[in-house]
Design an enzyme around this catalytic site. Structure first.
Site, PDB file in Angstrom:
ATOM      1  N   SER A  16      25.188  27.771  52.826  1.00  0.00           N
ATOM      2  CA  SER A  16      24.294  28.773  52.245  1.00  0.00           C
ATOM      3  C   SER A  16      23.036  28.975  53.073  1.00  0.00           C
ATOM      4  O   SER A  16      22.386  28.021  53.500  1.00  0.00           O
ATOM      5  CB  SER A  16      23.888  28.366  50.824  1.00  0.00           C
ATOM      6  OG  SER A  16      22.895  29.271  50.345  1.00  0.00           O
ATOM      7  N   LYS A  67      29.914  31.907  39.753  1.00  0.00           N
ATOM      8  CA  LYS A  67      29.279  33.135  39.239  1.00  0.00           C
ATOM      9  C   LYS A  67      29.835  33.592  37.890  1.00  0.00           C
ATOM     10  O   LYS A  67      29.097  34.091  37.047  1.00  0.00           O
ATOM     11  CB  LYS A  67      29.423  34.265  40.257  1.00  0.00           C
ATOM     12  CG  LYS A  67      28.544  34.104  41.496  1.00  0.00           C
ATOM     13  CD  LYS A  67      28.696  35.319  42.389  1.00  0.00           C
ATOM     14  CE  LYS A  67      27.756  35.262  43.573  1.00  0.00           C
ATOM     15  NZ  LYS A  67      27.727  36.544  44.301  1.00  0.00           N
ATOM     16  N   ASP A 103      22.895  41.328  43.301  1.00  0.00           N
ATOM     17  CA  ASP A 103      23.675  41.796  44.452  1.00  0.00           C
ATOM     18  C   ASP A 103      23.647  43.325  44.579  1.00  0.00           C
ATOM     19  O   ASP A 103      23.592  43.856  45.693  1.00  0.00           O
ATOM     20  CB  ASP A 103      25.128  41.323  44.350  1.00  0.00           C
ATOM     21  CG  ASP A 103      25.267  39.837  44.650  1.00  0.00           C
ATOM     22  OD1 ASP A 103      24.429  39.296  45.402  1.00  0.00           O
ATOM     23  OD2 ASP A 103      26.214  39.209  44.132  1.00  0.00           O
ATOM     24  N   ASN A 152      42.282  49.410  47.582  1.00  0.00           N
ATOM     25  CA  ASN A 152      42.560  47.976  47.598  1.00  0.00           C
ATOM     26  C   ASN A 152      44.029  47.710  47.883  1.00  0.00           C
ATOM     27  O   ASN A 152      44.892  48.504  47.536  1.00  0.00           O
ATOM     28  CB  ASN A 152      42.178  47.366  46.240  1.00  0.00           C
ATOM     29  CG  ASN A 152      42.015  45.862  46.338  1.00  0.00           C
ATOM     30  OD1 ASN A 152      41.402  45.376  47.277  1.00  0.00           O
ATOM     31  ND2 ASN A 152      42.575  45.127  45.408  1.00  0.00           N
ATOM     32  N   ARG A 153      44.272  46.580  48.557  1.00  0.00           N
ATOM     33  CA  ARG A 153      45.650  46.144  48.839  1.00  0.00           C
ATOM     34  C   ARG A 153      46.441  46.064  47.531  1.00  0.00           C
ATOM     35  O   ARG A 153      47.563  46.536  47.442  1.00  0.00           O
ATOM     36  CB  ARG A 153      45.595  44.784  49.530  1.00  0.00           C
ATOM     37  CG  ARG A 153      46.928  44.146  49.794  1.00  0.00           C
ATOM     38  CD  ARG A 153      46.766  42.841  50.504  1.00  0.00           C
ATOM     39  NE  ARG A 153      45.984  41.876  49.721  1.00  0.00           N
ATOM     40  CZ  ARG A 153      45.663  40.667  50.144  1.00  0.00           C
ATOM     41  NH1 ARG A 153      46.019  40.270  51.344  1.00  0.00           N
ATOM     42  NH2 ARG A 153      44.975  39.855  49.380  1.00  0.00           N
ATOM     43  N   THR A 154      45.835  45.449  46.503  1.00  0.00           N
ATOM     44  CA  THR A 154      46.480  45.336  45.199  1.00  0.00           C
ATOM     45  C   THR A 154      45.936  46.450  44.307  1.00  0.00           C
ATOM     46  O   THR A 154      44.805  46.376  43.817  1.00  0.00           O
ATOM     47  CB  THR A 154      46.171  43.961  44.566  1.00  0.00           C
ATOM     48  OG1 THR A 154      46.428  42.961  45.550  1.00  0.00           O
ATOM     49  CG2 THR A 154      47.005  43.720  43.328  1.00  0.00           C
ATOM     50  N   TYR A 219      28.256  39.746  56.954  1.00  0.00           N
ATOM     51  CA  TYR A 219      27.210  39.717  57.992  1.00  0.00           C
ATOM     52  C   TYR A 219      27.451  38.635  59.046  1.00  0.00           C
ATOM     53  O   TYR A 219      26.596  38.385  59.874  1.00  0.00           O
ATOM     54  CB  TYR A 219      25.821  39.566  57.353  1.00  0.00           C
ATOM     55  CG  TYR A 219      25.681  38.329  56.509  1.00  0.00           C
ATOM     56  CD1 TYR A 219      25.986  38.358  55.163  1.00  0.00           C
ATOM     57  CD2 TYR A 219      25.267  37.121  57.070  1.00  0.00           C
ATOM     58  CE1 TYR A 219      25.889  37.221  54.384  1.00  0.00           C
ATOM     59  CE2 TYR A 219      25.162  35.990  56.301  1.00  0.00           C
ATOM     60  CZ  TYR A 219      25.476  36.047  54.968  1.00  0.00           C
ATOM     61  OH  TYR A 219      25.386  34.918  54.207  1.00  0.00           O
TER      62      TYR A 219
HETATM   63  P1  ATR Z   1      34.780  38.778  46.529  1.00  0.00           P
HETATM   64  O1  ATR Z   1      34.240  38.202  45.261  1.00  0.00           O
HETATM   65  O2  ATR Z   1      34.088  38.274  47.764  1.00  0.00           O
HETATM   66  O3  ATR Z   1      34.841  40.247  46.505  1.00  0.00           O
HETATM   67  P2  ATR Z   1      37.594  38.411  45.906  1.00  0.00           P
HETATM   68  O4  ATR Z   1      37.336  38.632  44.461  1.00  0.00           O
HETATM   69  O5  ATR Z   1      38.497  37.314  46.309  1.00  0.00           O
HETATM   70  O6  ATR Z   1      36.252  38.164  46.705  1.00  0.00           O
HETATM   71  O7  ATR Z   1      38.123  39.795  46.526  1.00  0.00           O
HETATM   72  C1  ATR Z   1      38.527  39.873  47.844  1.00  0.00           C
HETATM   73  C2  ATR Z   1      38.876  41.316  48.186  1.00  0.00           C
HETATM   74  O8  ATR Z   1      39.310  41.352  49.552  1.00  0.00           O
HETATM   75  C3  ATR Z   1      40.023  41.880  47.366  1.00  0.00           C
HETATM   76  O9  ATR Z   1      39.839  43.265  47.251  1.00  0.00           O
HETATM   77  C4  ATR Z   1      41.218  41.564  48.258  1.00  0.00           C
HETATM   78  O10 ATR Z   1      42.357  42.372  48.028  1.00  0.00           O
HETATM   79  P3  ATR Z   1      43.436  41.996  46.866  1.00  0.00           P
HETATM   80  O11 ATR Z   1      42.797  42.371  45.570  1.00  0.00           O
HETATM   81  O12 ATR Z   1      44.618  42.802  47.209  1.00  0.00           O
HETATM   82  O13 ATR Z   1      43.668  40.515  47.001  1.00  0.00           O
HETATM   83  C5  ATR Z   1      40.651  41.836  49.618  1.00  0.00           C
HETATM   84  N1  ATR Z   1      41.381  41.145  50.688  1.00  0.00           N
HETATM   85  C6  ATR Z   1      41.284  39.852  51.022  1.00  0.00           C
HETATM   86  N2  ATR Z   1      42.103  39.548  52.042  1.00  0.00           N
HETATM   87  C7  ATR Z   1      42.747  40.714  52.370  1.00  0.00           C
HETATM   88  C8  ATR Z   1      43.734  41.074  53.354  1.00  0.00           C
HETATM   89  N3  ATR Z   1      44.216  40.184  54.227  1.00  0.00           N
HETATM   90  N4  ATR Z   1      44.142  42.357  53.377  1.00  0.00           N
HETATM   91  C9  ATR Z   1      43.655  43.270  52.502  1.00  0.00           C
HETATM   92  N5  ATR Z   1      42.746  42.985  51.556  1.00  0.00           N
HETATM   93  C10 ATR Z   1      42.286  41.723  51.492  1.00  0.00           C
END
Ligand code: ATR
Length: 274
Positions: A16, A67, A103, A152-154, A219
């Site tokens: 941190s 959090k 944030d 988003n991927r998902t 960052y």
């Molecule tokens: P944070 O609180 O930092 O936002 P998180 O809740 O784990 O972390 O979310 C991570 C984000 O990065 C999600 O949108 C995730 O996509 P999924 O919802 O599909 O998991 C995205 N992410 C992480 N690794 C990824 C990858 N290799 N390709 C595409 N998206 C990715």
């Protein structure tokens, strides 16, 4: 008067940068206070919160993985924490333990510094649908951005957020990003893609209009592959460091009674440490 004490807790917490930021401000404003990192395992987090007052803390910051637990355990929440569903800042007020989320403030204040007028630039494309994305979307809505496109991927996670935040917030699959960028004024990456150790570009900024702004909440490194590509294409870019610095401001003010300034000196000091 007794020293005022604050903390940041996470698990792990050694990485941190918050102690450097708050330590810099404590010294700069000559405040009799301390801010330290405390590693608390998830099983011990509730007991840690219960002991805050007895241990003489004014409050502190909460980071991964606490959090959401902090959100559930505090006695009162501010509006941003309610909207985002996570707490990153704790303080005592009227005898109650409050949880807030700074944030969204950090995100907006960083763009205010480096891209004034950003909120009127057009539709926003937000990459990612996790906790960081919720803070960004809250900030965008607060500043009146009327068309927010989550990619988003998902897809299901993006849809969840689009329901959560309501009108003007839509959900899209990753393969739709090209079309979504064509008339966008702001592209925000909230995923860990582009962080050291994580590969690649999550969207190609080549498809953005010339007036678009591109920002990354990552960052490390300061210039992510996304920002480098955007800059190479002649677009205005804003790195994520200012979000980190600005999100620290409201907590410092609550615990120590002085609203601190985000200066070039502070920024340089943290960059030297990255
Ligand atoms: P944070 O609180 O930092 O936002 P998180 O809740 O784990 O972390 O979310 C991570 C984000 O990065 C999600 O949108 C995730 O996509 P999924 O919802 O599909 O998991 C995205 N992410 C992480 N690794 C990824 C990858 N290799 N390709 C595409 N998206 C990715």
């Amino acid at each position: 008067m007794a020293e005022k004490r604050a903390f940041v807790t996470g698990h792990p917490i050694a990485h941190s940068r918050s102690p450097k930021i708050h330590g810099h401000w404590l010294a700069r404003y000559g405040i009799d206070g301390s801010y330290r990192a405390i590693d608390v395992a998830p099983d011990d987090f509730a007991a840690f919160l219960n002991g805050l007052r007895d241990n003489g803390f004014q409050g502190g910051n909460v980071t991964i993985p606490h959090k959401e637990a902090a959100f559930a355990l505090v006695e009162r929440r501010d509006e941003a924490a309610e909207a985002i569903g996570a707490v990153n800042t704790l303080w005592f007020e009227d005898g109650k333990l409050w949880g807030g989320n700074t944030d969204a403030h950090g995100f907006a204040a960083n763009l205010d510094d480096y891209a004034p007028g950003w909120a009127a630039n057009g539709p926003a494309v937000v990459l990612g649908a996790g906790g960081a994305s919720r803070a960004v979307i809250h900030a965008l809505k607060e500043r009146g951005v009327g068309d927010i496109r989550i990619v988003n991927r998902t897809l299901a996670r993006a849809e969840e957020l689009s329901h959560r935040f309501g009108a003007g917030v839509s959900a899209h699959r990753a393969d739709a990003v090209g079309d979504l960028l064509a008339d966008a004024g702001l592209l925000v990456n909230t995923t860990a893609l582009g962080m050291h150790g994580n590969e690649g570009l999550s969207a190609d900024p080549a498809g953005l209009p010339d007036h678009a702004i591109v920002t990354d909440i990552v960052y490390v490194p300061l210039e992510t592959p996304l920002l480098a590509a955007a800059r190479g294409r002649g677009l205005w870019t804003v790195d994520g460091l200012g979000m980190l610095l600005h999100q620290a401001v409201p907590g410092f003010e609550r615990w120590f009674g002085t609203r601190p300034e985000v200066t070039a000196e502070l920024r340089r000091m943290i960059i030297a440490d990255i």
